[in-house]
Write an enzyme that holds these catalytic residues in place. Structure first.
Site, PDB file in Angstrom:
ATOM      1  N   SER A   1      -3.895  -0.037  -8.197  1.00  0.00           N
ATOM      2  CA  SER A   1      -4.270   1.450  -7.439  1.00  0.00           C
ATOM      3  C   SER A   1      -5.212   2.434  -9.087  1.00  0.00           C
ATOM      4  O   SER A   1      -5.574   2.077 -10.180  1.00  0.00           O
ATOM      5  CB  SER A   1      -3.166   1.986  -7.301  1.00  0.00           C
ATOM      6  OG  SER A   1      -2.743   3.258  -6.305  1.00  0.00           O
TER       7      SER A   1
ATOM      8  N   ASP B   1      -6.398  -1.272   3.674  1.00  0.00           N
ATOM      9  CA  ASP B   1      -6.150  -0.102   2.767  1.00  0.00           C
ATOM     10  C   ASP B   1      -6.930   0.815   2.829  1.00  0.00           C
ATOM     11  O   ASP B   1      -8.869   0.549   3.341  1.00  0.00           O
ATOM     12  CB  ASP B   1      -5.988  -0.824   1.717  1.00  0.00           C
ATOM     13  CG  ASP B   1      -6.085  -0.051   0.175  1.00  0.00           C
ATOM     14  OD1 ASP B   1      -5.740   1.562   0.306  1.00  0.00           O
ATOM     15  OD2 ASP B   1      -6.217   0.120  -0.907  1.00  0.00           O
TER      16      ASP B   1
ATOM     17  N   HIS C   1      -2.589  -0.185   2.180  1.00  0.00           N
ATOM     18  CA  HIS C   1      -2.291   0.419   0.032  1.00  0.00           C
ATOM     19  C   HIS C   1      -1.207  -0.350  -0.174  1.00  0.00           C
ATOM     20  O   HIS C   1      -1.246  -1.306  -1.212  1.00  0.00           O
ATOM     21  CB  HIS C   1      -2.813   1.916  -0.095  1.00  0.00           C
ATOM     22  CG  HIS C   1      -2.827   2.137  -1.560  1.00  0.00           C
ATOM     23  ND1 HIS C   1      -4.032   1.758  -2.291  1.00  0.00           N
ATOM     24  CD2 HIS C   1      -1.956   2.271  -2.192  1.00  0.00           C
ATOM     25  CE1 HIS C   1      -4.506   2.120  -3.510  1.00  0.00           C
ATOM     26  NE2 HIS C   1      -2.667   2.517  -4.037  1.00  0.00           N
TER      27      HIS C   1
END
EC number: 2.3.1.31
Length: 381
Positions: free
Chosen positions: A158, A324, A357
């Site tokens: 991320s 995601d 995610h």
């Protein structure tokens, strides 16, 4: 730069819960300078004789330096404890793993809650606006302090992936390998939009008061909780939410025909928001989300991502997840295409997961195998 050297076993620079104040100055993209620079970090494993086995693990938006040790506020295991440790994919029997709280955050590194040396009061909103590149430059200062000239690898998911991607571009001679998980080379309009909703929720909270809430400890908890709830939706997937909650009711047999948390998913989000305010600072949330919004690695290449990545000398591995929608696989493919155009060594894999995610933080044996295979063991990256 400090020359590389093997630290003694009792070297106080290494270990858990470390903090250092470095004079810098640290030049920032906004034009300001930060000095001194406070950096809170942890290390795991032992740096070898030629300091060639260091792996920097970069944390995500609300993460911290407690990657593989108990969090001092929540008492929960480190956010990547399943991945980092002896015999694990990021093997601390072979690597010296370092994780730094990014500047702008709230777990000990310089940020809006720390003291402004010019005023002896918390910075608040006088803290300069920072970028992902600023975070990376601050990490480089720490590596200088630790006597680490080159990283065997930099790893992140991320926002941590944005740092892992930036490192070989900003410091091409200091990184051998970069592992980028569930991330992107730029923040999309949709991602900026979600962040703006969160920031507005914080700033609309009457207790925010322009960010000057530290003196009485009366933080804008309601605004921060709403920001967290909105963001948390983006970390999940529709399929995952449906599987976990569906339309099931929470602790009741019938709808209340009111505005209590009738549904399990509402109760879950409220819990996420309430628990978040116990460990995070609202102003830090403003600063870090802004840093992510400003991130576009192509800026380092006059608008060309391939030109930016052409500076790198590292080899790359990218991992994405098929559910995601915050940083979709298309964004990873875009990076891989740019790496190919730049002639860089790059591998890429899309993994299947129902968890959106958040999958990069959860148990995933396939991801473990990719990470372990890419990193190898100390000195063989």
């Amino acid at each position: 730069m400090t020359s590389a050297a093997s630290p003694a076993a009792d070297d106080s620079r290494f270990g858990r819960d470390r903090k250092v104040s470095l004079m810098g100055p640290l030049p920032l993209d906004c034009g300001a300078e930060l000095s001194p620079v406070e950096l809170a970090y942890e290390s795991y494993g032992t740096l070898n004789a030629d300091a060639s086995n260091a792996v920097l693990v970069c944390h995500a938006l609300t993460g911290d330096q407690y990657v593989a040790s108990e969090h001092p506020v929540t008492g929960k295991p480190g956010w990547w404890a399943r991945l980092v440790g002896p015999g694990k994919p990021v093997d601390t029997d072979h690597f010296c793993v370092i994780c730094v709280n990014v500047i702008g955050s709230c777990m000990g590194s310089s940020g809006p809650a720390t003291i402004n040396p010019a005023t002896d009061a918390p910075w608040g909103m006088d803290f300069p606006v920072i970028t992902i590149a600023d975070m990376v430059r601050a990490q480089a200062l720490l590596l200088d302090h630790l006597g680490i000239e080159k990283l065997a690898a930099v790893v992140g998911g991320s926002m941590g992936g944005m740092q892992a991607l930036s490192w070989p571009v900003l410091f091409p001679d200091r990184v051998q390998a970069s592992l980028v998980i569930a991330s992107a080379a730029r923040h999309s309009a949709q991602n900026i939009a979600f962040h703006e909703v969160g920031r507005q929720a914080i700033m609309a909270d009457p207790r925010w008061r322009g960010g000057a809430y530290y003196a009485d400890g009366d933080a804008p908890a309601s605004g921060l909780a709403v920001a967290r709830m909105a963001a948390h939706i983006t970390y999940l997937s529709e399929a995952g939410l449906t599987e976990k909650f569906g339309r099931r009711l929470q602790d009741r047999d019938a709808k209340s025909f009111g505005f209590d948390a009738d549904f399990q998913v509402e109760s879950y989000l409220r819990h996420q928001g309430i628990s978040f305010v116990d460990r995070f600072d609202a102003n830090s949330y403003l600063y870090i989300t802004r840093a992510m919004d400003y991130f576009d690695l192509a800026d380092q290449g006059d608008g060309s991502l391939a030109q930016a990545l052409g500076r790198a000398k590292a080899r790359f591995c990218l991992i994405s997840f098929d559910t995601d929608w915050l940083y979709p696989t298309a964004e990873s493919r875009r990076i891989v295409h740019a790496l190919n155009a730049a002639g860089a060594e790059a591998s890429f894999v899309e993994l299947s997961s129902p968890f959106g995610h958040d999958a990069f933080l959860l148990e995933n044996p396939e991801m473990d195998r990719v990470v372990s295979g890419f990193l190898g063991n100390g000195g063989e990256v």
